[in-house]
Scaffold this motif. Structure first.
Motif, mmCIF file in Angstrom:
data_model
loop_
_atom_site.group_PDB
_atom_site.id
_atom_site.type_symbol
_atom_site.label_atom_id
_atom_site.label_comp_id
_atom_site.label_asym_id
_atom_site.label_seq_id
_atom_site.Cartn_x
_atom_site.Cartn_y
_atom_site.Cartn_z
ATOM 1 N N ALA A 1 2.150 15.137 -4.755
ATOM 2 C CA ALA A 1 3.126 14.276 -5.237
ATOM 3 C C ALA A 1 2.397 13.346 -6.346
ATOM 4 O O ALA A 1 3.135 12.804 -7.168
ATOM 5 C CB ALA A 1 3.639 13.248 -3.968
ATOM 6 N N PHE A 2 1.107 13.071 -6.115
ATOM 7 C CA PHE A 2 0.637 12.059 -7.311
ATOM 8 C C PHE A 2 0.449 13.065 -8.783
ATOM 9 O O PHE A 2 0.722 12.355 -9.366
ATOM 10 C CB PHE A 2 -0.868 11.836 -6.701
ATOM 11 C CG PHE A 2 -1.604 11.201 -7.852
ATOM 12 C CD1 PHE A 2 -1.527 9.864 -8.290
ATOM 13 C CD2 PHE A 2 -2.604 11.908 -8.585
ATOM 14 C CE1 PHE A 2 -2.061 9.436 -9.278
ATOM 15 C CE2 PHE A 2 -3.456 11.349 -9.696
ATOM 16 C CZ PHE A 2 -3.151 10.060 -10.020
ATOM 17 N N VAL B 1 0.946 -1.165 -0.102
ATOM 18 C CA VAL B 1 0.044 0.130 0.083
ATOM 19 C C VAL B 1 0.936 1.178 0.003
ATOM 20 O O VAL B 1 1.737 1.502 0.779
ATOM 21 C CB VAL B 1 -0.904 -0.087 1.298
ATOM 22 C CG1 VAL B 1 -1.693 1.348 1.278
ATOM 23 C CG2 VAL B 1 -1.756 -1.430 1.409
ATOM 24 N N ILE B 2 0.624 2.193 -0.852
ATOM 25 C CA ILE B 2 1.318 3.558 -1.004
ATOM 26 C C ILE B 2 0.657 4.387 -0.938
ATOM 27 O O ILE B 2 -0.743 4.675 -1.191
ATOM 28 C CB ILE B 2 2.027 3.409 -2.415
ATOM 29 C CG1 ILE B 2 3.003 2.239 -2.726
ATOM 30 C CG2 ILE B 2 2.684 4.765 -2.839
ATOM 31 C CD1 ILE B 2 3.733 2.249 -4.024
ATOM 32 N N LEU C 1 -6.220 4.582 -5.985
ATOM 33 C CA LEU C 1 -5.886 4.374 -7.251
ATOM 34 C C LEU C 1 -5.726 2.792 -7.283
ATOM 35 O O LEU C 1 -4.817 2.253 -6.643
ATOM 36 C CB LEU C 1 -4.756 4.878 -7.916
ATOM 37 C CG LEU C 1 -4.009 4.521 -9.195
ATOM 38 C CD1 LEU C 1 -5.124 5.005 -10.492
ATOM 39 C CD2 LEU C 1 -2.731 5.342 -9.818
ATOM 40 N N LEU C 2 -6.520 1.853 -8.397
ATOM 41 C CA LEU C 2 -6.270 0.626 -8.243
ATOM 42 C C LEU C 2 -5.990 0.053 -9.665
ATOM 43 O O LEU C 2 -6.425 0.454 -10.624
ATOM 44 C CB LEU C 2 -7.948 -0.115 -7.921
ATOM 45 C CG LEU C 2 -8.275 0.187 -6.452
ATOM 46 C CD1 LEU C 2 -9.543 -0.233 -6.483
ATOM 47 C CD2 LEU C 2 -7.376 -0.258 -5.637
ATOM 48 N N ALA D 1 3.062 6.569 -9.816
ATOM 49 C CA ALA D 1 1.666 5.884 -8.930
ATOM 50 C C ALA D 1 0.937 4.820 -9.879
ATOM 51 O O ALA D 1 0.334 3.755 -9.277
ATOM 52 C CB ALA D 1 0.721 6.917 -8.732
ATOM 53 N N GLN D 2 0.765 5.068 -11.356
ATOM 54 C CA GLN D 2 0.114 3.891 -11.982
ATOM 55 C C GLN D 2 0.823 2.504 -11.875
ATOM 56 O O GLN D 2 0.344 1.625 -11.962
ATOM 57 C CB GLN D 2 0.089 4.416 -13.606
ATOM 58 C CG GLN D 2 -0.898 5.550 -13.462
ATOM 59 C CD GLN D 2 -1.100 6.192 -15.177
ATOM 60 O OE1 GLN D 2 -0.089 6.042 -15.880
ATOM 61 N NE2 GLN D 2 -1.902 6.750 -15.407
#
Length: 84
Positions: free
Chosen positions: A10-11, A3-4, A39-40, A18-19
């Motif tokens: 920052a995103f 988990v981040i 984000l999943l 992140a992706q």
């Protein structure tokens, strides 16, 4: 599962990273220290929502052609139909 957590700033600066991270676990995006979005990966989203893939999607995964599939032959097949 990793988990981040990223701030929204920052995103925005590291959306590509992140992706990539979302492929290994959820990425929590925070605003003022509070989680506001997640984000999943599409696979995880579909698993959680119960959506099913189409047959085309399932068969178009990379690497499927390299999987060995041993299908036994049936020895007791039915007779051909007599249509005379």
């Amino acid at each position: 599962m990793t988990v981040i957590t990223l701030s929204s700033r920052a995103f925005q600066q590291n959306a590509n990273q992140a992706q990539k991270a979302a492929e290994h676990g959820p990425v929590f995006i925070t605003r003022r220290g509070e989680p506001v979005q997640v984000l999943l990966s599409i696979e995880e989203y579909r698993r959680l929502t119960g959506q099913r893939r189409s047959l085309v999607e399932a068969l178009s995964k990379p690497g499927l052609s390299e999987i060995a599939l041993d299908i036994p032959t049936a020895s007791d097949l039915p007779r051909a139909a007599d249509l005379s």
